[in-house]
Structures are given as structure tokens and as C-alpha cells.
Design a protein around this motif. Structure first.
Motif, PDB file in Angstrom:
ATOM      1  N   UNK A 190       0.057  19.077   3.826  1.00 53.60           N
ATOM      2  CA  UNK A 190      -0.820  17.947   3.524  1.00 53.60           C
ATOM      3  C   UNK A 190      -0.021  16.776   2.953  1.00 53.60           C
ATOM      4  N   UNK A 191       0.993  17.093   2.163  1.00 53.61           N
ATOM      5  CA  UNK A 191       1.851  16.045   1.624  1.00 53.61           C
ATOM      6  C   UNK A 191       2.575  15.307   2.746  1.00 53.61           C
ATOM      7  N   UNK A 192       2.993  16.054   3.751  1.00 54.67           N
ATOM      8  CA  UNK A 192       3.667  15.429   4.886  1.00 54.67           C
ATOM      9  C   UNK A 192       2.708  14.515   5.647  1.00 54.67           C
ATOM     10  N   UNK A 193       1.479  14.943   5.811  1.00 54.73           N
ATOM     11  CA  UNK A 193       0.461  14.097   6.436  1.00 54.73           C
ATOM     12  C   UNK A 193       0.235  12.837   5.610  1.00 54.73           C
ATOM     13  N   UNK A 194       0.104  12.998   4.287  1.00 62.56           N
ATOM     14  CA  UNK A 194      -0.080  11.848   3.411  1.00 62.56           C
ATOM     15  C   UNK A 194       1.097  10.895   3.457  1.00 62.56           C
ATOM     16  N   UNK A 195       2.297  11.456   3.553  1.00 63.81           N
ATOM     17  CA  UNK A 195       3.513  10.645   3.661  1.00 63.81           C
ATOM     18  C   UNK A 195       3.458   9.752   4.898  1.00 63.81           C
ATOM     19  N   UNK A 196       3.142  10.345   6.035  1.00 66.69           N
ATOM     20  CA  UNK A 196       3.059   9.580   7.286  1.00 66.69           C
ATOM     21  C   UNK A 196       1.948   8.539   7.204  1.00 66.69           C
ATOM     22  N   UNK A 197       0.793   8.930   6.679  1.00 63.97           N
ATOM     23  CA  UNK A 197      -0.348   8.018   6.592  1.00 63.97           C
ATOM     24  C   UNK A 197      -0.038   6.812   5.709  1.00 63.97           C
ATOM     25  N   UNK A 198       0.711   7.035   4.632  1.00 66.51           N
ATOM     26  CA  UNK A 198       1.029   5.922   3.723  1.00 66.51           C
ATOM     27  C   UNK A 198       1.876   4.868   4.430  1.00 66.51           C
ATOM     28  N   UNK A 199       2.823   5.297   5.252  1.00 68.45           N
ATOM     29  CA  UNK A 199       3.671   4.328   5.953  1.00 68.45           C
ATOM     30  C   UNK A 199       2.947   3.709   7.153  1.00 68.45           C
ATOM     31  N   UNK A 200       2.053   4.458   7.776  1.00 70.50           N
ATOM     32  CA  UNK A 200       1.207   3.853   8.815  1.00 70.50           C
ATOM     33  C   UNK A 200       0.336   2.751   8.204  1.00 70.50           C
ATOM     34  N   UNK A 201      -0.186   3.016   7.024  1.00 65.23           N
ATOM     35  CA  UNK A 201      -1.024   2.038   6.328  1.00 65.23           C
ATOM     36  C   UNK A 201      -0.235   0.789   6.000  1.00 65.23           C
ATOM     37  N   UNK A 202       0.951   0.970   5.429  1.00 67.60           N
ATOM     38  CA  UNK A 202       1.741  -0.197   5.018  1.00 67.60           C
ATOM     39  C   UNK A 202       2.252  -0.986   6.210  1.00 67.60           C
ATOM     40  N   UNK A 203       2.685  -0.297   7.272  1.00 64.05           N
ATOM     41  CA  UNK A 203       3.154  -1.031   8.446  1.00 64.05           C
ATOM     42  C   UNK A 203       2.013  -1.815   9.079  1.00 64.05           C
ATOM     43  N   UNK A 204       0.847  -1.206   9.165  1.00 63.05           N
ATOM     44  CA  UNK A 204      -0.316  -1.901   9.717  1.00 63.05           C
ATOM     45  C   UNK A 204      -0.653  -3.138   8.892  1.00 63.05           C
ATOM     46  N   UNK A 205      -0.586  -3.005   7.578  1.00 62.80           N
ATOM     47  CA  UNK A 205      -0.867  -4.131   6.679  1.00 62.80           C
ATOM     48  C   UNK A 205       0.154  -5.247   6.871  1.00 62.80           C
ATOM     49  N   UNK A 206       1.443  -4.873   6.930  1.00 60.02           N
ATOM     50  CA  UNK A 206       2.503  -5.870   7.090  1.00 60.02           C
ATOM     51  C   UNK A 206       2.391  -6.594   8.423  1.00 60.02           C
ATOM     52  N   UNK A 207       2.208  -5.839   9.494  1.00 57.34           N
ATOM     53  CA  UNK A 207       2.139  -6.442  10.820  1.00 57.34           C
ATOM     54  C   UNK A 207       0.908  -7.333  10.950  1.00 57.34           C
ATOM     55  N   UNK A 208      -0.241  -6.868  10.481  1.00 56.35           N
ATOM     56  CA  UNK A 208      -1.464  -7.675  10.587  1.00 56.35           C
ATOM     57  C   UNK A 208      -1.330  -8.967   9.791  1.00 56.35           C
ATOM     58  N   UNK A 209      -0.703  -8.889   8.621  1.00 60.71           N
ATOM     59  CA  UNK A 209      -0.527 -10.078   7.796  1.00 60.71           C
ATOM     60  C   UNK A 209       0.437 -11.075   8.442  1.00 60.71           C
ATOM     61  N   UNK A 210       1.594 -10.585   8.884  1.00 63.35           N
ATOM     62  CA  UNK A 210       2.615 -11.485   9.431  1.00 63.35           C
ATOM     63  C   UNK A 210       2.208 -12.057  10.784  1.00 63.35           C
ATOM     64  N   UNK A 211       1.610 -11.239  11.641  1.00 69.53           N
ATOM     65  CA  UNK A 211       1.144 -11.747  12.942  1.00 69.53           C
ATOM     66  C   UNK A 211      -0.032 -12.705  12.741  1.00 69.53           C
TER      67      UNK A 211
END
Length: 326
Positions: A190-211
Motif C-alpha cells: 500500500x505504501x508503494x501505491x501511495x508513493x506512486x499516487x503522490x508523484x502522479x498527483x504532483x506531476x498532474x498539478x505541475x503540468x496542468x498549472x504550467x500548460x
């Protein structure tokens, strides 16, 4: 012909993280390394005089190099192998690192990289590397235009330690819990899933903001849908939102290919990231820069955002997906 239920494919358990890391370990190349070393220097032809001569002439001790390679190959990773691997990768990748990070930011990223390698092995490290490359790339898009409009990231988009920590805090907690076996093997997954989800969340936030800042034609405040200028806290655009979803899907797919998560968990990561990003936009619109919330800067909001994405992914996996496909 026997028909297998859908849950057989979507919920197929992945091997423990320590087993999966072997797939990306340098140990796969051990025969090549051994052959190279044996052809390069025959142990039977070496004597103490030769070794001393190599040392005095400034030639690297190949025995020491080989021991360093063997240390980096350890699976599951150790702290020594994590530190050694990060030193090597950071030295090789320094030209790219300096384009996206300040000097202190590189120091924080080294700590993140070491912790990630120790917790989730080369596959986890590679996932973070993909996140960094994409995030840095979109930050540089139309930089001159963003600077002219006053919405560009500081230092030409080079992130400092606060940004690195704010973007990786949830992932670091997941890595630490996995390293020390908190909750056993099931919780480690579950920690590994949370790890991946946290970076998916941040990348999505960064890309949506910059684009959105670069290409968004119309920007709306998420709470009222009132048209507001680009770069307004809590503002969203169609262009940025679509780009953010695509970025989340891309990183979740990479994690799936690396064996960090399965297909169903990749879908969960994308869903959790989008819910978390809506929540982050609401926080930005309602609380950020308001009286009594001056402490709520971008880094603090980032921590809340990625933590929300991490926790949501774990909750959806545990209480929704299993019940849905049971």
C-alpha cells in the motif's frame, strides 16, 4: 473453455517489492561485467608490484571499482548501495539537474533519491526521474511569456529545497514506512501505491498549472467559475486540466510498466490525483493568501495536495476496488 473473472487480471498481486527490483537490478548484467573484468585483467597475471604501480600512476583500482558495482547491485537495496548509486547518477546527470534545481535543491533531491532507492529500488528511482524530467520540461515552456505576465516560477523554473520537499514529502513517508517494514508486507504494498499516487498527483498539478499558464485561453476560478487572470490561485483552464490528466496517466503507466503497481492500481492513481488536484485548487481559491493563512504558501499546499492523493489512492484500493470486483 473456462472464463476467468475480470478481477483475476485487475487484482493480480504483484511480487513483493524486493523481488520485483531484481528485474531492474544491474545483476542482470553480471555475466557481462565478469567477462569484461576477466578479459581486461587476468588475476593470474597480477602481482603486488602491478597493483602498486597502478595506484602510483593514478590508474583506478579495478578491484575497488568492481566492489563498488557489486555494492550497487544489492537487492533488496541497502543504504550503502542507495547512496553509491545516487552519487554516480547525480554526477552523470548533473547537467540536467542544474537546469531544474538550485544547488540546495539538488542537495534535497539527493536525499529524496537515496531514500527512494533504498525504499523502492531502481524502479522507484526511475519513476521519480521521469517525474523530474517531465516536470522540468513543462516548466520551461514559454518561460519568457510567463515571466512577462508575472506567473513564471522563480529562478527560471529552478526549484529550491522547499519545492523538492513539498513535492516529495508523502512519497518519502511511504518510502520510510516500507524500509522499516511498518505494518508488514501488505502495508508495504500500500505504501508503494501511495508513493506512486503522490508523484502522479504532483506531476498532474505541475503540468496542468504550467500548460494552463502557457496555453490556457480562458481561466476560471474553481469555486465560482468566474473568469480570472492566468496564474490566479485556485484557477483552472481546459487546456491545463486535460494536460494534467494526460501527465498523470503517463506516469501511472510508467509505474505499471516498471512493476510498481498493476493496471487497476494505475487507474486508481489517476483518479486519486485528479480528486486531490481539485481539492488543492479549492484550498488555493478559498484559503491561500487570505488573512490568517499567510503560512499556507505553495510548498505547504503541495504537501497537502500530494498527501491527499496518496491517502485517497490507498483508501480507494482498500475499500472500493476490492468490494467492486469481489
Amino acid at each position: 473453455m473456462q472464463t476467468l473473472p475480470l478481477s483475476t487480471f485487475l487484482l493480480t498481486p504483484l511480487p513483493p517489492p524486493s523481488h520485483r527490483r531484481n528485474n531492474l537490478s544491474v545483476t542482470n548484467f553480471k555475466p557481462l561485467i565478469s567477462t569484461f573484468n576477466s578479459n581486461l585483467i587476468k588475476p593470474s597475471l597480477m602481482d603486488s608490484t602491478t597493483v602498486q604501480s597502478s595506484a602510483s600512476s593514478g590508474v583506478p583500482d579495478l578491484g575497488l571499482v568492481q566492489r563498488a558495482i557489486q555494492l550497487a547491485q544489492l537487492s533488496p537495496p541497502t543504504w550503502q548501495s542507495a547512496i553509491l548509486s545516487n552519487i554516480f547518477i547525480f554526477l552523470i546527470g548533473s547537467p540536467l539537474l542544474v537546469t531544474g534545481l538550485s544547488v540546495s535543491g539538488i542537495g534535497a533531491a539527493f536525499l529524496l533519491g537515496t531514500l527512494t532507492w533504498r525504499g523502492f529500488g531502481p524502479s522507484g528511482f526511475l519513476l521519480v526521474a521521469v517525474y523530474f524530467v517531465i516536470g522540468t520540461g513543462v516548466t520551461k515552456i514559454k518561460m519568457a511569456q510567463k515571466e512577462a505576465q508575472g506567473v513564471a516560477e522563480k529562478r527560471k523554473g529552478r526549484r529550491g529545497p522547499g519545492s523538492v520537499i513539498g513535492s516529495s514529502a508523502a512519497g518519502c513517508v511511504c518510502a520510510l514506512l516500507s524500509i522499516y517494514g511498518f505494518g508488514g508486507e501488505t502495508f508495504s504494498r500500500l505504501c508503494e501505491l501511495g508513493f506512486v499516487a503522490s508523484f502522479c498527483t504532483k506531476l498532474s498539478d505541475t503540468v496542468s498549472s504550467e500548460i494552463g499558464k502557457a496555453y490556457g485561453k480562458t481561466t476560471y476560478l474553481v469555486t465560482t467559475f468566474k473568469v480570472v487572470p492566468r496564474g490566479t490561485e485556485g484557477a483552472v483552464s481546459v487546456e491545463g486540466t486535460v494536460a494534467g490528466v494526460v501527465a498523470s496517466i503517463l506516469l501511472a503507466s510508467v509505474a505499471c510498466l516498471l512493476g510498481e503497481i498493476n493496471v487497476a492500481e494505475a487507474v486508481i492513481c489517476v483518479l486519486a490525483s485528479q480528486i486531490a488536484n481539485v481539492g488543492e485548487s479549492v484550498i488555493g481559491a478559498v484559503l491561500q493568501d487570505k488573512e490568517g493563512f499567510k503560512w499556507l504558501n505553495n510548498d505547504a499546499v503541495n504537501v497537502i495536495n500530494i498527501s491527499l492523493g496518496c491517502i485517497l489512492a490507498i483508501l480507494i484500493q482498500q475499500f472500493v476496488l476490492h468490494n467492486l470486483l469481489a
